[in-house]
Write a protein that holds these residues in place. Structure first.
Motif, mmCIF file in Angstrom:
data_model
loop_
_atom_site.group_PDB
_atom_site.id
_atom_site.type_symbol
_atom_site.label_atom_id
_atom_site.label_comp_id
_atom_site.label_asym_id
_atom_site.label_seq_id
_atom_site.Cartn_x
_atom_site.Cartn_y
_atom_site.Cartn_z
ATOM 1 N N LEU A 96 2.402 1.523 -3.299
ATOM 2 C CA LEU A 96 1.167 1.790 -4.353
ATOM 3 C C LEU A 96 0.995 3.516 -4.279
ATOM 4 O O LEU A 96 0.862 4.224 -5.121
ATOM 5 C CB LEU A 96 0.180 1.250 -4.050
ATOM 6 C CG LEU A 96 -1.346 1.480 -5.012
ATOM 7 C CD1 LEU A 96 -0.729 1.265 -6.425
ATOM 8 C CD2 LEU A 96 -2.323 0.577 -4.484
ATOM 9 N N GLY A 97 1.078 3.902 -2.964
ATOM 10 C CA GLY A 97 0.829 5.242 -2.782
ATOM 11 C C GLY A 97 2.008 6.324 -3.650
ATOM 12 O O GLY A 97 1.414 7.075 -4.188
ATOM 13 N N ILE A 98 3.221 5.547 -3.300
ATOM 14 C CA ILE A 98 4.347 6.389 -4.348
ATOM 15 C C ILE A 98 3.858 6.243 -5.797
ATOM 16 O O ILE A 98 4.179 7.414 -6.467
ATOM 17 C CB ILE A 98 5.789 5.646 -4.030
ATOM 18 C CG1 ILE A 98 5.797 5.905 -2.273
ATOM 19 C CG2 ILE A 98 6.833 6.412 -4.645
ATOM 20 C CD1 ILE A 98 7.162 5.305 -1.708
ATOM 21 N N LEU A 99 3.398 5.203 -6.229
ATOM 22 C CA LEU A 99 3.336 5.059 -7.499
ATOM 23 C C LEU A 99 2.140 6.067 -7.909
ATOM 24 O O LEU A 99 2.475 6.491 -9.153
ATOM 25 C CB LEU A 99 2.807 3.478 -7.923
ATOM 26 C CG LEU A 99 2.410 3.032 -9.296
ATOM 27 C CD1 LEU A 99 3.675 3.216 -10.265
ATOM 28 C CD2 LEU A 99 2.028 1.674 -9.432
ATOM 29 N N ILE A 100 1.188 5.928 -7.269
ATOM 30 C CA ILE A 100 0.113 6.928 -7.741
ATOM 31 C C ILE A 100 0.582 8.204 -7.659
ATOM 32 O O ILE A 100 -0.033 9.146 -8.369
ATOM 33 C CB ILE A 100 -1.258 6.720 -6.755
ATOM 34 C CG1 ILE A 100 -1.808 5.411 -7.072
ATOM 35 C CG2 ILE A 100 -2.137 7.819 -6.864
ATOM 36 C CD1 ILE A 100 -2.780 4.877 -5.915
ATOM 37 N N LEU A 101 1.295 8.558 -6.715
ATOM 38 C CA LEU A 101 1.817 9.890 -6.696
ATOM 39 C C LEU A 101 2.760 10.243 -7.933
ATOM 40 O O LEU A 101 2.400 11.504 -8.520
ATOM 41 C CB LEU A 101 2.611 10.325 -5.493
ATOM 42 C CG LEU A 101 3.279 11.670 -5.262
ATOM 43 C CD1 LEU A 101 2.300 12.690 -5.112
ATOM 44 C CD2 LEU A 101 4.402 11.647 -3.998
ATOM 45 N N LEU A 102 3.583 9.590 -8.409
ATOM 46 C CA LEU A 102 4.382 9.700 -9.359
ATOM 47 C C LEU A 102 3.436 9.653 -10.794
ATOM 48 O O LEU A 102 3.713 10.690 -11.734
ATOM 49 C CB LEU A 102 5.534 8.622 -9.664
ATOM 50 C CG LEU A 102 6.639 8.725 -8.544
ATOM 51 C CD1 LEU A 102 7.358 7.716 -8.486
ATOM 52 C CD2 LEU A 102 7.218 10.201 -8.531
ATOM 53 N N LEU A 103 2.504 8.490 -10.720
ATOM 54 C CA LEU A 103 1.626 8.525 -11.984
ATOM 55 C C LEU A 103 0.834 10.049 -11.931
ATOM 56 O O LEU A 103 0.540 10.599 -13.090
ATOM 57 C CB LEU A 103 0.634 7.391 -11.963
ATOM 58 C CG LEU A 103 1.348 6.206 -12.095
ATOM 59 C CD1 LEU A 103 0.299 5.128 -11.932
ATOM 60 C CD2 LEU A 103 1.709 6.078 -13.620
ATOM 61 N N THR A 104 0.280 10.520 -11.024
ATOM 62 C CA THR A 104 -0.484 11.858 -10.977
ATOM 63 C C THR A 104 0.632 13.013 -11.695
ATOM 64 O O THR A 104 0.159 13.845 -12.205
ATOM 65 C CB THR A 104 -0.820 12.169 -9.589
ATOM 66 O OG1 THR A 104 -1.902 11.063 -9.263
ATOM 67 C CG2 THR A 104 -1.685 13.286 -9.666
ATOM 68 N N LEU A 105 1.793 12.974 -10.989
ATOM 69 C CA LEU A 105 2.665 14.119 -11.448
ATOM 70 C C LEU A 105 2.671 13.840 -12.940
ATOM 71 O O LEU A 105 2.966 15.056 -13.799
ATOM 72 C CB LEU A 105 3.968 13.766 -10.777
ATOM 73 C CG LEU A 105 5.093 14.639 -11.044
ATOM 74 C CD1 LEU A 105 4.764 16.209 -10.780
ATOM 75 C CD2 LEU A 105 6.324 14.314 -10.334
ATOM 76 N N TYR A 106 3.153 12.789 -13.608
ATOM 77 C CA TYR A 106 3.558 12.433 -14.887
ATOM 78 C C TYR A 106 2.340 12.657 -15.585
ATOM 79 O O TYR A 106 2.546 13.137 -16.804
ATOM 80 C CB TYR A 106 4.079 11.053 -15.269
ATOM 81 C CG TYR A 106 5.578 11.170 -15.087
ATOM 82 C CD1 TYR A 106 6.362 11.419 -16.225
ATOM 83 C CD2 TYR A 106 6.282 10.967 -13.885
ATOM 84 C CE1 TYR A 106 7.981 11.364 -16.064
ATOM 85 C CE2 TYR A 106 7.554 11.034 -13.828
ATOM 86 C CZ TYR A 106 8.533 11.362 -14.796
ATOM 87 O OH TYR A 106 9.833 11.034 -14.725
ATOM 88 N N SER A 107 1.205 12.324 -15.192
ATOM 89 C CA SER A 107 -0.075 12.755 -15.838
ATOM 90 C C SER A 107 -0.365 14.229 -15.986
ATOM 91 O O SER A 107 -0.725 14.572 -17.151
ATOM 92 C CB SER A 107 -1.196 12.101 -15.096
ATOM 93 O OG SER A 107 -1.099 10.537 -14.972
ATOM 94 N N ILE A 108 -0.252 14.847 -14.954
ATOM 95 C CA ILE A 108 -0.483 16.404 -15.081
ATOM 96 C C ILE A 108 0.582 17.110 -16.181
ATOM 97 O O ILE A 108 0.324 17.793 -16.933
ATOM 98 C CB ILE A 108 -0.428 17.020 -13.642
ATOM 99 C CG1 ILE A 108 -1.224 16.475 -12.849
ATOM 100 C CG2 ILE A 108 -0.107 18.545 -13.800
ATOM 101 C CD1 ILE A 108 -1.208 17.029 -11.408
ATOM 102 N N GLY B 10 0.932 -1.229 0.216
ATOM 103 C CA GLY B 10 -0.051 0.127 0.036
ATOM 104 C C GLY B 10 0.881 1.241 -0.036
ATOM 105 O O GLY B 10 0.516 2.060 -0.724
ATOM 106 N N ASN B 11 1.919 1.233 0.747
ATOM 107 C CA ASN B 11 2.848 2.453 0.840
ATOM 108 C C ASN B 11 3.366 2.583 -0.592
ATOM 109 O O ASN B 11 3.671 3.595 -1.178
ATOM 110 C CB ASN B 11 3.873 2.045 1.870
ATOM 111 C CG ASN B 11 3.327 2.054 2.911
ATOM 112 O OD1 ASN B 11 2.311 2.616 3.628
ATOM 113 N ND2 ASN B 11 4.085 1.439 4.095
#
Length: 628
Positions: free
Chosen positions: A285-297, A282-283
């Motif tokens: 996954l949180g880092i992955l979602i954070l980086l995916l959000t950054l690269y998506s923006i 879960g931790n």
């Protein structure tokens, strides 16, 4: 040359694949791209068919030159270097874990003390293995049913039935090979459901309310209820569409019975690795979602208006945050990320060579309402076709964007997931202290068949001795249950009439076991003592220094952890129905008995001496009278 002839005849001279080695930067990009195994076969075939500049390719013209080159490169880059990077990430993760552990409270305990603490915690959690206590108070029929459901034969039979049920469910075929096929499967389904119902009734009759204390029993009950509801719906409302839907849903629970196979030790290790990894994943996954959000923006701001192509299309684009996130998540698996990158790398002249066009990025501006209306009138809002923004006339942004994305997320974060799973697998391994607890439970059943959970002191000593003998591989018959630990630890025989005063203090000094006032030892105290001996030595003998370390564990343990362990122990004793009693340390009891015996011996000796003196005085007085 072939290129000029092609253009003269009205054709198009273009690269067969988007990759090329025209300069050092494109060469590095292509080699990085194929190191992820994306399109490396296409590059290999194109290189093998290459001839010379502006000449048409020929089939397998240079295969003996480039085929070995790319095969060796894939072996060195993907199979060696990338996997080596996995090892580096995992190793650094484990080192960081060890450093954090040393900085925590566990640094106050030695390795042996930590094993001892973990073993005691396991013992407290494993107290539920004795579902019922005081079996001698049960009715004979219930006692027999309990022995049946707790026998290994019963579990093995149910495992075979579950596998057979799964095979039957997997035998459903459409269309059915013979007219009676589906009816036979349904009939067997009824039979298996009835067997599982009988299993529930037997266990519930034997355990009563204790049936619900086992998670596996609760799981089996849910599966059984779901199967019964599915059968009732299929019989009561066979033509009811909603009923058929619910029937299919409830049938899914029957497949879940396969999870009971996880009770086996080998499968349980893998399953426990997954369970233990979930919180840590879960931790990550949180880092992955954070980086995916950054690269998506970032992707939306850079490529939202890019002209679509073969792969950059309605199924993968950066039109808004949602599509950008889905596209990048798809690229985490390595799926066509390089094709999207090459679509974004196309410049204005590249589109022109292909007979198409794209709006220059300097002209594609919708920052004001007036400019937005102009572009909307030309359908450039609904169907954007802008060229990707360039820097100094070079289209570098897609390469930088995707290379950093692959390095950061695919090669680092996803490999961090592997490290977490490996850590979970390591934590899920059967530790030595867990094996000792299993051994204690197994041998205790032999000494306490009625599950009274207490033994007389001589029997408890024999129990401890047998556990340690079996743990260190000693021969019980040859040793005559006499000296399993060391010469100085247990060098006295056991007998039902064991006299505490006969136990040497050098032997009992190694014990930290409490007994009741009537000389009884409960399961926890006996198992703790056996665990203390088993975790304090090597494969063949016990280390006295480690025993001393374990004695100090309770003193150096943080107060919070000590309180938690005491609560776990109290909870475990409550589950075993062990009533609180006045307990005394075995060492103190032996010392008191020895002192009492010594005191009695001294009193007897002095009394005897006094009597002898009195008799001597009487004799002397009688002889004096005779003389007179």
């Amino acid at each position: 040359d072939d290129a000029a002839f092609c253009v003269e005849q009205g054709g198009k001279w273009a690269l067969p694949i988007p990759q090329n080695f025209d300069n050092i930067w494109m060469s590095l990009l292509v080699l990085f791209e194929i190191s992820s195994t994306e399109a490396w076969v296409d590059v290999l075939y194109a290189a093998c068919d290459s001839t010379d500049v502006y000449l048409e390719p020929e089939r397998d013209n240079r295969q003996w030159l480039f085929a070995p080159f790319f095969v060796i490169y894939i072996f060195m880059s993907f199979m060696f270097l990338l996997n080596l990077s996995v090892g580096v990430i995992v190793d650094n993760f484990m080192e960081l874990k060890d450093d954090l552990k040393e900085q925590g409270q566990e640094v106050m305990l030695t390795d042996s003390q930590q094993k001892w603490v973990k073993g005691v915690k396991t013992l407290c959690h494993r107290s539920f293995v004795f579902r019922l206590t005081n079996l001698h108070l049960l009715k004979p029929v219930r006692r027999q049913v309990y022995n049946l459901v707790q026998s290994p034969f019963f579990d093995a039979t149910l495992t075979i039935i579950i596998i057979a049920n799964t095979v039957v469910m997997a035998s459903k075929i459409f269309p059915q090979p013979v007219p009676w096929w589906n009816d036979a499967i349904q009939g067997l389904d009824f039979v298996f459901t009835f067997i599982f119902l009988v299993e529930f009734l037997l266990k519930f009759y034997a355990l009563h309310g204790y049936y619900w204390t086992d998670n596996w029993n609760r799981f089996d009950f849910v599966c059984l209820v779901a199967a019964i509801i599915g059968i009732v719906l299929s019989i009561a409302a066979p033509g009811f569409e909603l009923g058929q839907t619910f029937t299919q849903i409830f049938r899914i629970f029957r497949v879940a019975r396969l999870f009971r196979l996880l009770r086996s030790k080998r499968l349980n290790k893998i399953f426990m690795a997954l369970v233990l990894s979930l919180p840590k994943l879960g931790n990550v996954l949180g880092i992955l979602i954070l980086l995916l959000t950054l690269y998506s923006i970032l992707g939306v701001s850079l490529f939202s208006a890019a002209k679509p192509n073969d792969v950059l299309n309605i199924h993968g684009n950066f039109h808004h945050f949602g599509w950008a996130f889905i596209t990048l998540f798809r690229a985490v698996t390595g799926e066509a990320w390089n094709s999207i990158m090459h679509d974004l790398l196309l410049r204005e002249e590249d589109w022109f060579r292909q007979g198409s066009w794209c709006t220059p990025d300097t002209l594609y501006d919708a920052s004001t309402e007036e400019k937005f209306e102009i572009m909307n009138s030309k359908c450039l809002i609904e169907r954007p076709n802008a060229c990707v923004q360039t820097i100094l006339g070079k289209n570098w942004l897609p390469s930088i964007y995707w290379v950093t994305y692959i390095l950061l997320i695919v090669l680092m974060v996803m490999n961090l997931v592997i490290a977490v799973i490996l850590e979970g697998y390591e934590d899920g391994q059967m530790r030595p202290e867990d094996e000792v607890i299993d051994l204690c439970i197994k041998i205790w059943r032999k000494y306490d068949s009625d599950h009274v959970m207490v033994l007389n002191l001589p029997e408890a000593m024999s129990f401890i001795n047998e556990v340690v003998c079996e743990w260190y591989g000693a021969d019980l018959e040859a040793r005559k249950v006499a000296s399993a630990f060391t010469k100085d630890t247990m060098a006295f025989p056991f007998s039902p009439e064991l006299d505490l005063a006969r136990i040497p203090m050098r032997c009992v000094a190694s014990f930290q076991m409490k007994i009741t006032s009537d000389g009884k030892v409960d399961f926890f105290e006996a198992s703790r003592q056996a665990l203390r001996f088993c975790v304090s030595g090597s494969q063949t003998s016990i280390d006295a220094a480690i025993l001393d370390e374990i004695k100090e564990a309770d003193e150096v343990m943080p107060a919070k952890d000590a309180k938690k362990m005491q609560q776990l122990e109290d909870k475990g004793k409550k589950l075993l129905c062990l009533a609180p009693q006045d307990m005394v340390d075995l060492r103190q009891a032996v010392a008191v008995v020895k002192l009492q015996k010594y005191y009695r011996r001294v009193i007897v000796r002095k009394t005897q001496e006094r009597q002898n003196k009195n008799q001597l005085k009487v004799v002397e007085a009688g002889s004096t009278n005779v003389e007179d």
